[in-house]
Design an enzyme around this catalytic site. Structure first.
Site, short mmCIF file in Angstrom:
data_model
loop_
_atom_site.label_atom_id
_atom_site.label_comp_id
_atom_site.label_asym_id
_atom_site.label_seq_id
_atom_site.Cartn_x
_atom_site.Cartn_y
_atom_site.Cartn_z
N SER A 176 0.81 -1.25 -0.08
CA SER A 176 0.11 0.05 0.02
C SER A 176 0.93 1.37 -0.07
O SER A 176 0.59 2.31 -0.83
CB SER A 176 -1.04 0.01 1.13
OG SER A 176 -1.97 -0.80 1.04
N ASN A 226 -6.41 -9.19 -7.15
CA ASN A 226 -6.20 -9.81 -5.79
C ASN A 226 -7.43 -10.40 -5.36
O ASN A 226 -7.27 -11.56 -4.54
CB ASN A 226 -6.02 -8.56 -4.66
CG ASN A 226 -6.94 -7.49 -4.90
OD1 ASN A 226 -7.04 -6.91 -5.79
ND2 ASN A 226 -7.83 -7.27 -3.72
N SER A 281 5.15 -6.65 -1.91
CA SER A 281 4.89 -6.90 -0.67
C SER A 281 5.48 -8.46 -0.07
O SER A 281 5.19 -9.22 -0.82
CB SER A 281 3.37 -6.62 -0.22
OG SER A 281 3.19 -6.79 1.11
N THR A 294 14.71 4.29 9.77
CA THR A 294 15.54 3.08 9.99
C THR A 294 15.31 1.94 9.04
O THR A 294 14.18 1.68 9.15
CB THR A 294 15.75 2.97 11.50
OG1 THR A 294 16.18 4.10 12.20
CG2 THR A 294 16.79 1.71 11.85
N CYS A 351 -8.56 -6.43 2.72
CA CYS A 351 -8.51 -4.96 3.28
C CYS A 351 -10.00 -4.57 3.53
O CYS A 351 -10.28 -3.59 3.98
CB CYS A 351 -7.71 -4.25 2.22
SG CYS A 351 -6.18 -4.45 2.35
#
Length: 393
Positions: free
Chosen positions: A73, A152, A200, A238, A326
């Site tokens: 996303s 999806n 992903s 990070t 989702c």
């Protein structure tokens, strides 16, 4: 419930054992910050570098074209919003499809509120866009085409290479959401004319919370998250070292075993489809029969509510989905199913079964045997089905 049968791999996958083994040392041994200059941090830096190379190799990209994110996303948002901003001087027109993931659709809707114009291409009954309609939609002010590699929900694979060729013929950038496809079918960014690609980690046996955006060298795109020099000044924060090592290992395993896994999943998928369509009346396969992801089987059952079906499957230890993970809590029918022309009452009866390399033939047969009973039970409580049967005798 004696056994768990997990058929919701399109939502997320189990972290593979090999992936878990490789990432564990980065939690407690090689835990240094990869951006630090002292020698202790260099083991973490090596893990990040190797993860970048492995994710790039799987799509024929260069390591320096891979930019790590928190997931698909974020990658979609970054690609679309930042290209819109960087190329606003050329135009403010974007082309996408009506069946994209909400990470793309909602981003496009956001841009529409900020002066951009978006063309939403329709699809045929199998979920494929028309290349002719795509080309006709391109204008002088078109700056981006964003079409997913594979859907999806219904698993249909789009003609990505042809879409990219058309985009490049008209000097338009092409982004593809490949979250469902990456690691499951062969992809090559050069052969498929892809400028930006989102993926992903948790869709292919890697950990959650990590993804990447491929950005072809030369594409002008700004930073999405500000605050540090990580990812060559384009994505501050990070590094998620364990996630990056994990997605890299998952990509390496996918490259080594893809053909074998595709063959196995396709065989089981086709067995599942044939049994359902032959043994359950008024069942419909959603998506293209052959141009679909190896492990995806999506059905609609008339006179059945998908949510009720999922609850009864769950009581037997079977994990399935009614569509996108989702939006699984939504009572609205899938926008994808409506886009392929299904009426609301049929779209409400959808179930997505998504396989993995760990799925067995026994699993599939157990699911179908019980699916038949559940559908029959639910239809037995439906006055609409009773009237339908009486009127069609």
């Amino acid at each position: 419930m004696s056994k768990l049968i997990y058929l919701d791999n399109a939502a997320t996958t189990r972290v593979k054992d090999e992936v878990l083994t490789e990432i564990m040392p980065y939690f407690s041994q090689n835990y240094g910050n990869p951006s630090a200059i002292y020698s202790f941090a260099q083991e973490a830096r090596k893990g990040v570098d190797e993860g970048r190379k492995r994710t790039a190799d799987l799509i024929g990209a260069k390591p320096e074209e891979i930019f790590f994110t928190a997931g698909g996303s974020e990658s979609d948002n970054w690609a679309i919003k930042s290209i819109a901003e960087a190329y606003a001087g050329k135009g403010k027109h974007i082309i996408t499809s009506a069946i994209e993931h909400h990470a793309v659709l909602h981003t496009c809707e956001y841009l529409e509120k900020h002066g951009y114009e978006v063309t939403y291409l329709g699809v045929d009954e199998d979920g494929k866009i028309s290349l002719k309609e795509l080309e006709n939609a391109i204008r002088e002010d078109t700056i981006l085409i964003t079409i997913m590699t594979a859907n999806n929900e219904i698993g249909t694979i789009e003609p990505v290479a042809e879409i990219g060729r058309i985009a490049h013929d008209h000097n338009v950038l092409f982004h593809t959401d490949a979250v469902q496809a990456y690691g499951h079918i062969p992809l090559n960014v050069d052969e498929m004319n892809i400028d930006l690609l989102s993926a992903s980690g948790h869709k292919l046996g890697g950990p959650k919370g990590v993804g990447f955006l491929y950005i072809r060298k030369g594409v002008r795109i700004g930073s999405f998250i500000h605050g540090g020099a990580q990812e060559r000044n384009r994505r501050a924060g990070t590094h998620n070292t364990t996630g990056i090592v994990g997605i890299g290992t998952a990509a390496k395993l996918a490259a080594e075993n893809m053909n074998e896994i595709i063959k196995k999943e396709q065989s089981l998928r086709d067995h599942l489809i044939e049994r359902v369509l032959n043994e359950i009346p008024y069942a419909r396969l959603n998506g293209h029969r052959t141009d679909r992801l190896p492990g995806n089987a999506s059905f609609c059952f008339r006179f059945v509510e998908g949510e009720s079906l999922l609850i009864l499957l769950d009581q037997l230890g079977i994990c399935a989905s009614s569509g996108s993970a989702c939006t699984s809590g939504s009572l609205d029918p899938s926008h994808v199913l409506l886009a392929i022309g299904l009426p609301h009452e049929i779209a409400h009866g959808s179930v997505r079964l998504s396989l993995s390399e760990e799925t067995t033939l026994e699993d599939i047969d157990f699911v179908v045997d019980n699916l038949k009973k559940i559908v029959e039970r639910l239809r037995g409580m439906s006055p609409l089905y009773e009237d339908f049967v009486k009127n069609n005798r």
